[in-house]
Design a protein around this motif. Structure first.
Motif, mmCIF file in Angstrom:
data_model
loop_
_atom_site.group_PDB
_atom_site.id
_atom_site.type_symbol
_atom_site.label_atom_id
_atom_site.label_comp_id
_atom_site.label_asym_id
_atom_site.label_seq_id
_atom_site.Cartn_x
_atom_site.Cartn_y
_atom_site.Cartn_z
ATOM 1 N N VAL A 29 -37.896 18.946 -27.538
ATOM 2 C CA VAL A 29 -37.313 18.950 -28.877
ATOM 3 C C VAL A 29 -36.070 18.079 -28.892
ATOM 4 O O VAL A 29 -35.176 18.240 -28.056
ATOM 5 C CB VAL A 29 -36.969 20.382 -29.321
ATOM 6 C CG1 VAL A 29 -36.363 20.379 -30.719
ATOM 7 C CG2 VAL A 29 -38.220 21.250 -29.287
ATOM 8 N N ALA A 30 -36.003 17.152 -29.841
ATOM 9 C CA ALA A 30 -34.831 16.295 -29.960
ATOM 10 C C ALA A 30 -33.629 17.096 -30.447
ATOM 11 O O ALA A 30 -33.764 18.148 -31.057
ATOM 12 C CB ALA A 30 -35.130 15.140 -30.919
ATOM 13 N N GLY A 31 -32.442 16.577 -30.176
ATOM 14 C CA GLY A 31 -31.236 17.271 -30.589
ATOM 15 C C GLY A 31 -30.580 18.001 -29.437
ATOM 16 O O GLY A 31 -31.055 17.973 -28.299
ATOM 17 N N THR A 32 -29.496 18.662 -29.728
ATOM 18 C CA THR A 32 -28.701 19.362 -28.716
ATOM 19 C C THR A 32 -28.550 20.826 -29.092
ATOM 20 O O THR A 32 -28.215 21.155 -30.228
ATOM 21 C CB THR A 32 -27.306 18.729 -28.580
ATOM 22 O OG1 THR A 32 -27.436 17.361 -28.222
ATOM 23 C CG2 THR A 32 -26.488 19.451 -27.516
ATOM 24 N N ASN A 33 -28.822 21.690 -28.136
ATOM 25 C CA ASN A 33 -28.574 23.119 -28.294
ATOM 26 C C ASN A 33 -27.284 23.456 -27.554
ATOM 27 O O ASN A 33 -27.122 23.066 -26.389
ATOM 28 C CB ASN A 33 -29.722 23.946 -27.723
ATOM 29 C CG ASN A 33 -31.031 23.674 -28.428
ATOM 30 O OD1 ASN A 33 -31.222 24.087 -29.558
ATOM 31 N ND2 ASN A 33 -31.926 22.960 -27.763
ATOM 32 N N THR A 34 -26.375 24.161 -28.191
ATOM 33 C CA THR A 34 -25.115 24.534 -27.543
ATOM 34 C C THR A 34 -25.033 26.050 -27.407
ATOM 35 O O THR A 34 -25.478 26.796 -28.288
ATOM 36 C CB THR A 34 -23.900 24.026 -28.342
ATOM 37 O OG1 THR A 34 -23.938 24.575 -29.662
ATOM 38 C CG2 THR A 34 -23.910 22.506 -28.426
ATOM 39 N N VAL A 35 -24.492 26.475 -26.299
ATOM 40 C CA VAL A 35 -24.253 27.898 -26.040
ATOM 41 C C VAL A 35 -22.791 28.053 -25.639
ATOM 42 O O VAL A 35 -22.341 27.444 -24.664
ATOM 43 C CB VAL A 35 -25.165 28.440 -24.922
ATOM 44 C CG1 VAL A 35 -24.888 29.918 -24.685
ATOM 45 C CG2 VAL A 35 -26.637 28.209 -25.259
ATOM 46 N N THR A 36 -22.041 28.838 -26.398
ATOM 47 C CA THR A 36 -20.636 29.101 -26.108
ATOM 48 C C THR A 36 -20.473 30.593 -25.870
ATOM 49 O O THR A 36 -21.003 31.410 -26.641
ATOM 50 C CB THR A 36 -19.740 28.660 -27.281
ATOM 51 O OG1 THR A 36 -19.990 27.290 -27.571
ATOM 52 C CG2 THR A 36 -18.270 28.843 -26.941
ATOM 53 N N GLY A 37 -19.764 30.957 -24.812
ATOM 54 C CA GLY A 37 -19.655 32.377 -24.521
ATOM 55 C C GLY A 37 -18.399 32.757 -23.761
ATOM 56 O O GLY A 37 -17.655 31.904 -23.277
ATOM 57 N N THR A 70 -30.041 19.624 -23.680
ATOM 58 C CA THR A 70 -30.856 18.573 -24.288
ATOM 59 C C THR A 70 -32.261 18.607 -23.698
ATOM 60 O O THR A 70 -32.500 19.212 -22.654
ATOM 61 C CB THR A 70 -30.241 17.181 -24.050
ATOM 62 O OG1 THR A 70 -30.078 16.971 -22.634
ATOM 63 C CG2 THR A 70 -28.880 17.060 -24.717
ATOM 64 N N ASN A 71 -33.207 17.948 -24.380
ATOM 65 C CA ASN A 71 -34.611 17.930 -23.966
ATOM 66 C C ASN A 71 -35.204 19.334 -23.927
ATOM 67 O O ASN A 71 -36.102 19.614 -23.116
ATOM 68 C CB ASN A 71 -34.790 17.278 -22.589
ATOM 69 C CG ASN A 71 -34.942 15.780 -22.682
ATOM 70 O OD1 ASN A 71 -35.107 15.236 -23.759
ATOM 71 N ND2 ASN A 71 -34.868 15.120 -21.545
ATOM 72 N N PRO A 83 -37.900 17.428 -17.983
ATOM 73 C CA PRO A 83 -37.132 18.665 -17.795
ATOM 74 C C PRO A 83 -35.985 18.703 -18.790
ATOM 75 O O PRO A 83 -35.514 17.661 -19.259
ATOM 76 C CB PRO A 83 -36.619 18.541 -16.360
ATOM 77 C CG PRO A 83 -36.567 17.073 -16.114
ATOM 78 C CD PRO A 83 -37.713 16.477 -16.872
ATOM 79 N N TYR A 84 -35.560 19.901 -19.157
ATOM 80 C CA TYR A 84 -34.383 19.948 -20.016
ATOM 81 C C TYR A 84 -33.136 20.082 -19.151
ATOM 82 O O TYR A 84 -33.159 20.646 -18.064
ATOM 83 C CB TYR A 84 -34.490 21.032 -21.085
ATOM 84 C CG TYR A 84 -34.418 22.470 -20.649
ATOM 85 C CD1 TYR A 84 -33.204 23.106 -20.448
ATOM 86 C CD2 TYR A 84 -35.593 23.213 -20.504
ATOM 87 C CE1 TYR A 84 -33.148 24.437 -20.096
ATOM 88 C CE2 TYR A 84 -35.543 24.546 -20.155
ATOM 89 C CZ TYR A 84 -34.313 25.159 -19.953
ATOM 90 O OH TYR A 84 -34.257 26.478 -19.596
ATOM 91 N N LYS A 85 -32.054 19.491 -19.650
ATOM 92 C CA LYS A 85 -30.790 19.442 -18.917
ATOM 93 C C LYS A 85 -29.720 20.227 -19.660
ATOM 94 O O LYS A 85 -29.751 20.341 -20.887
ATOM 95 C CB LYS A 85 -30.312 18.000 -18.743
ATOM 96 C CG LYS A 85 -31.181 17.140 -17.844
ATOM 97 C CD LYS A 85 -30.590 15.744 -17.711
ATOM 98 C CE LYS A 85 -31.421 14.864 -16.786
ATOM 99 N NZ LYS A 85 -30.849 13.503 -16.661
ATOM 100 N N ASP A 86 -28.774 20.746 -18.898
ATOM 101 C CA ASP A 86 -27.599 21.334 -19.525
ATOM 102 C C ASP A 86 -26.336 20.817 -18.850
ATOM 103 O O ASP A 86 -26.259 20.752 -17.627
ATOM 104 C CB ASP A 86 -27.646 22.867 -19.492
ATOM 105 C CG ASP A 86 -27.523 23.444 -18.101
ATOM 106 O OD1 ASP A 86 -26.383 23.589 -17.622
ATOM 107 O OD2 ASP A 86 -28.563 23.763 -17.496
ATOM 108 N N ASN A 132 -33.785 21.818 -15.471
ATOM 109 C CA ASN A 132 -34.726 22.923 -15.587
ATOM 110 C C ASN A 132 -36.111 22.346 -15.864
ATOM 111 O O ASN A 132 -36.372 21.825 -16.951
ATOM 112 C CB ASN A 132 -34.303 23.865 -16.717
ATOM 113 C CG ASN A 132 -32.956 24.486 -16.475
ATOM 114 O OD1 ASN A 132 -32.830 25.521 -15.844
ATOM 115 N ND2 ASN A 132 -31.904 23.835 -16.974
ATOM 116 N N ARG A 133 -37.006 22.436 -14.891
ATOM 117 C CA ARG A 133 -38.300 21.778 -14.974
ATOM 118 C C ARG A 133 -39.294 22.585 -15.813
ATOM 119 O O ARG A 133 -39.232 23.821 -15.849
ATOM 120 C CB ARG A 133 -38.877 21.563 -13.571
ATOM 121 C CG ARG A 133 -37.966 20.760 -12.653
ATOM 122 C CD ARG A 133 -38.605 20.577 -11.280
ATOM 123 N NE ARG A 133 -37.666 20.012 -10.326
ATOM 124 C CZ ARG A 133 -37.407 18.706 -10.208
ATOM 125 N NH1 ARG A 133 -38.045 17.850 -10.986
ATOM 126 N NH2 ARG A 133 -36.543 18.273 -9.311
#
Length: 333
Positions: free
Chosen positions: A277-285, A236-237, A206-209, A173-174
């Motif tokens: 932003v450093a670190g990892t964002n998680t989405v569970t659904g 991430t990112n 870009p951020y990646k998932d 995602n750019r």
């Protein structure tokens, strides 16, 4: 470094006027000059507004978009009616894909696996301007990133009507063009002396998932569907806008020349910029969906249908970033 809005339209005594104190550093368009021929009037039920025509205004007042000093040289009054920056992005990519269709435990199994490689170059050019829009130079910043994006999709037909699906992929995602712009602003409050500044970040990645997705689907009738799915994403990112307090011009990557009397060690009270932003964002659904056509109803209602969906998700964010690390002191501008 500030790209300002130099032109102002207003109405007085039923007439429209145009004013600017300085154009091209030499020609002054004074109060009372009509804007006829460079504007149109937009109307709706709430009222009417003047809408400027940039091309016609430039032609009438001998103005133009530019990213260089005025003919008089450094420090001249250089203004435009839009924020002035250019951002270009060039991407080279290639992909390979393998499809399959066969039998697994007596059931049809099909799908594909592939990989996409990419290489992207980013370049942003923007003004550096100081107090009263004085031209101080042009920022020219380049960025680059590359990588590969794998993906797999698989389907197992338990019966012709019941399917199991599984997908695993990495997506890109750019950043938007405005976030990449080598352009920003710096100002000082005359009353309290408070300094605020901001800038874009052409070095944004870009951020990646990474995504896993599993679903069971039941098809019935001509257009009927019942499905249930679960998914999880690791992001991430992630791109966010962060504000720091009491940071120097040197650490912020903003040239101190944008403010009279400022030095590299001068403190900016509030500074904001987009960062990864450093670190990892998680989405569970999980998701439930249903679709049906009302073919059992008499005509013409048999052509109607309905779609319903329910989704539940949980997000978690893990931050481990420090602004000093993200700004990297080598500065954008």
């Amino acid at each position: 470094m500030r790209a300002g809005v130099a032109y102002h339209g207003f109405k007085q005594d039923g007439a429209s006027y145009f004013y600017d104190g300085n154009v091209n550093g030499t020609t002054a368009v004074t109060r009372g000059t009509p804007v006829a021929g460079i504007t149109t009037v937009f109307k709706n039920s709430l009222g009417s507004w003047l809408v400027g025509d940039f091309d016609k205004a430039f032609a009438k007042y001998n103005e133009y978009h530019r990213l260089e000093a005025t003919p008089g040289g450094r420090g001249g009054m250089i203004q435009d009616i839009e924020q002035v920056f250019t951002t270009t992005e060039k991407t080279k990519s290639a992909y390979a894909q393998l499809d399959w269709n066969g039998q697994l435990f007596g059931m049809t199994a099909r799908g594909n696996v592939g990989v996409r490689g990419y290489d992207t170059d980013v370049r942003s050019i923007g003004w550096i301007q100081g107090d009263n829009y004085a031209y101080l130079g042009t920022a020219d910043v380049k960025g680059q990133y590359s990588g590969v994006l794998p993906a797999m999709n698989a389907v197992l037909e338990l019966t012709p009507e019941v399917l199991l699906r599984f997908a695993a992929s990495q997506n890109l995602n750019r950043p938007d063009m405005g976030s990449l712009a080598a352009q920003g602003s710096a100002s000082q409050d005359e009353a309290g002396g408070k300094i605020t500044a901001s800038r874009g970040n052409p070095n944004l990645k870009p951020y990646k998932d990474n995504t896993l997705d599993a679903a069971v689907e039941y098809y019935f009738g001509k257009a009927g569907l019942l499905s249930a799915s679960v998914y999880k994403k690791w992001i991430t990112n992630f791109i966010g806008s962060q504000t720091a307090e009491n940071i120097s011009f040197a650490d912020a990557g903003v040239p101190p020349s944008v403010l009279t009397g400022a030095t590299p060690s001068t403190i900016i009270d509030e500074f904001s910029t987009p960062i990864n932003v450093a670190g990892t964002n998680t989405v569970t659904g999980a998701e439930l969906a249903a679709q049906s056509q009302f073919s059992f109803l008499p005509a013409p209602f048999d052509h109607l249908g309905a779609v319903a969906e329910f989704q539940l998700c949980r997000c978690r964010r893990e931050d481990h970033w420090h602004l000093e690390d993200e700004l990297q002191r080598d500065a954008l501008l």
